[in-house]
Design an enzyme around this catalytic site. Sequence first.
Site, mmCIF file in Angstrom:
data_model
loop_
_atom_site.group_PDB
_atom_site.id
_atom_site.type_symbol
_atom_site.label_atom_id
_atom_site.label_comp_id
_atom_site.label_asym_id
_atom_site.label_seq_id
_atom_site.Cartn_x
_atom_site.Cartn_y
_atom_site.Cartn_z
ATOM 1 N N ALA A 14 73.630 108.052 23.396
ATOM 2 C CA ALA A 14 73.627 109.152 22.445
ATOM 3 C C ALA A 14 72.940 110.338 23.120
ATOM 4 C CB ALA A 14 72.889 108.743 21.188
ATOM 5 N N GLU A 22 66.784 102.138 24.308
ATOM 6 C CA GLU A 22 66.233 102.992 23.229
ATOM 7 C C GLU A 22 64.728 102.860 23.062
ATOM 8 O OE1 GLU A 22 68.993 101.203 23.000
ATOM 9 O OE2 GLU A 22 70.579 102.426 22.108
ATOM 10 N N GLY A 63 74.025 104.061 23.228
ATOM 11 C CA GLY A 63 75.279 104.223 22.483
ATOM 12 C C GLY A 63 76.510 103.877 23.313
ATOM 13 N N GLU A 89 76.828 100.280 23.031
ATOM 14 C CA GLU A 89 77.217 100.006 21.635
ATOM 15 C C GLU A 89 78.693 100.307 21.382
ATOM 16 O OE1 GLU A 89 73.798 102.305 20.294
ATOM 17 O OE2 GLU A 89 73.276 100.620 18.993
HETATM 18 N N1 COA Z 1 71.736 112.501 26.519
HETATM 19 C C1 COA Z 1 71.778 113.774 26.916
HETATM 20 N N2 COA Z 1 71.947 114.136 28.205
HETATM 21 C C2 COA Z 1 72.076 113.158 29.104
HETATM 22 C C3 COA Z 1 72.039 111.805 28.769
HETATM 23 C C4 COA Z 1 71.869 111.476 27.386
HETATM 24 N N3 COA Z 1 71.866 110.222 26.946
HETATM 25 N N4 COA Z 1 72.181 111.065 29.878
HETATM 26 C C5 COA Z 1 72.322 111.930 30.902
HETATM 27 N N5 COA Z 1 72.251 113.205 30.429
HETATM 28 C C6 COA Z 1 72.345 114.445 31.190
HETATM 29 C C7 COA Z 1 71.064 114.735 31.971
HETATM 30 O O1 COA Z 1 70.100 115.351 31.133
HETATM 31 C C8 COA Z 1 71.611 115.669 33.028
HETATM 32 O O2 COA Z 1 71.814 116.948 32.453
HETATM 33 P P1 COA Z 1 71.343 118.302 33.244
HETATM 34 O O3 COA Z 1 72.147 118.259 34.522
HETATM 35 O O4 COA Z 1 71.737 119.382 32.317
HETATM 36 O O5 COA Z 1 69.884 118.127 33.473
HETATM 37 C C9 COA Z 1 72.992 115.091 33.336
HETATM 38 O O6 COA Z 1 73.344 114.309 32.198
HETATM 39 C C10 COA Z 1 73.015 114.201 34.542
HETATM 40 O O7 COA Z 1 72.031 113.194 34.381
HETATM 41 P P2 COA Z 1 70.888 112.848 35.456
HETATM 42 O O8 COA Z 1 69.751 112.215 34.720
HETATM 43 O O9 COA Z 1 70.599 114.053 36.277
HETATM 44 O O10 COA Z 1 71.672 111.773 36.354
HETATM 45 P P3 COA Z 1 71.002 110.609 37.212
HETATM 46 O O11 COA Z 1 72.112 110.055 38.045
HETATM 47 O O12 COA Z 1 69.789 111.075 37.905
HETATM 48 O O13 COA Z 1 70.552 109.509 36.143
HETATM 49 C C11 COA Z 1 70.815 108.107 34.190
HETATM 50 C C12 COA Z 1 71.498 108.840 35.351
HETATM 51 C C13 COA Z 1 71.920 107.528 33.288
HETATM 52 C C14 COA Z 1 69.941 106.966 34.726
HETATM 53 C C15 COA Z 1 69.932 109.092 33.407
HETATM 54 O O14 COA Z 1 70.713 110.234 33.089
HETATM 55 C C16 COA Z 1 69.423 108.533 32.105
HETATM 56 O O15 COA Z 1 68.472 107.749 32.106
HETATM 57 N N6 COA Z 1 70.013 108.961 30.970
HETATM 58 C C17 COA Z 1 69.590 108.558 29.663
HETATM 59 C C18 COA Z 1 70.006 107.143 29.376
HETATM 60 C C19 COA Z 1 69.509 106.695 28.032
HETATM 61 O O16 COA Z 1 68.342 106.515 27.767
HETATM 62 N N7 COA Z 1 70.480 106.477 27.120
HETATM 63 C C20 COA Z 1 70.230 105.931 25.848
HETATM 64 C C21 COA Z 1 70.052 106.987 24.842
HETATM 65 S S1 COA Z 1 69.916 106.234 23.255
#
Ligand code: COA
Length: 260
Positions: free
Chosen positions: A66, A134, A111, A114
């Site tokens: 999400a 989460e 999500g 999910e």
């Molecule tokens: N919501 C909003 N934005 C998200 C996102 C999310 N769940 N997951 C990734 N993004 C965005 C990042 O903020 C970034 O945006 P920006 O370039 O404007 O800063 C872009 O996507 C790329 O992500 P980034 O974190 O730079 O890539 P990465 O390869 O370094 O890491 C992940 C990848 C998936 C490990 C990391 O993005 C992450 O931990 N995301 C959240 C995962 C999460 O907790 N999801 C569950 C939510 S309930």
Amino acid sequence: MGYKNLLTRKQDGVGWIIINRPDKLNALNSETIKELYEAFLSLQESPDVRAIILTGSGEKAFIAGADIGELAQLEFSSGKDYVLEGQELSKLIENLRKPVIAAINGFALGGGTEMALACHVRIASDNAKMGQPEVKLGLIPGFGGTQRLARLVGKGIAMELILTGRIIDAQEAFRIGLVNRVVPQSELIPHCEALAKEMIANAPLALEYAIKAINIGLDKTLGEGLLNEAELFAKCCETEDSKEGTKAFLEKKKADFQGK
Ligand code: COA
């Protein structure tokens, strides 16, 4: 219909829904959730489509969860409304009248896992990473993760994954039964397409009733589930396709199913 955050297409009986926010790793904001709901409803009603594949654009992510920017704004009431909307989408996918395959092409977190859990079958590419992180955000899964993950992989493994928030790789997801299969990334789309075609060679109403029998049965006792199965089997017997399928077998021909 045009969508802001999705690409959709219909090809050879398969409906494709591709989440298209690659710069945000296909994170689900509210707008995307609404669009996904519309897209699934629309493909369910489309006579040209017999199975659906859900995937994410780019090579890095299926759905990275999400949208955390939106999650940060939620209070009690807005939080409940938010997850109820995500749950409605997951219920629509799970109970769709046509098979839905998740082609998990990278990160499927929160999500993302999910949404994959709501699909009928999950195929992962070898770079997939899945999990319910989460708790690391001070939250719990809200689009069905606490319920569907436990039902699919068992309570103990679901507890461990959700309480640690640990991200697992595709092989581990396969080992615990979270995905049906792992394929090289370059083969993910053709593999899912072939799987969809294998399903849609079968009678459409039989597919619909089989999905229904499995879903309804899992919420009931075995006895109730068996009764429901008998009811749906009987409904199949009334269809033209069951006459066609059985007759074609006996005449050693290929069945021509009309979905009637
Ligand atoms: N919501 C909003 N934005 C998200 C996102 C999310 N769940 N997951 C990734 N993004 C965005 C990042 O903020 C970034 O945006 P920006 O370039 O404007 O800063 C872009 O996507 C790329 O992500 P980034 O974190 O730079 O890539 P990465 O390869 O370094 O890491 C992940 C990848 C998936 C490990 C990391 O993005 C992450 O931990 N995301 C959240 C995962 C999460 O907790 N999801 C569950 C939510 S309930």
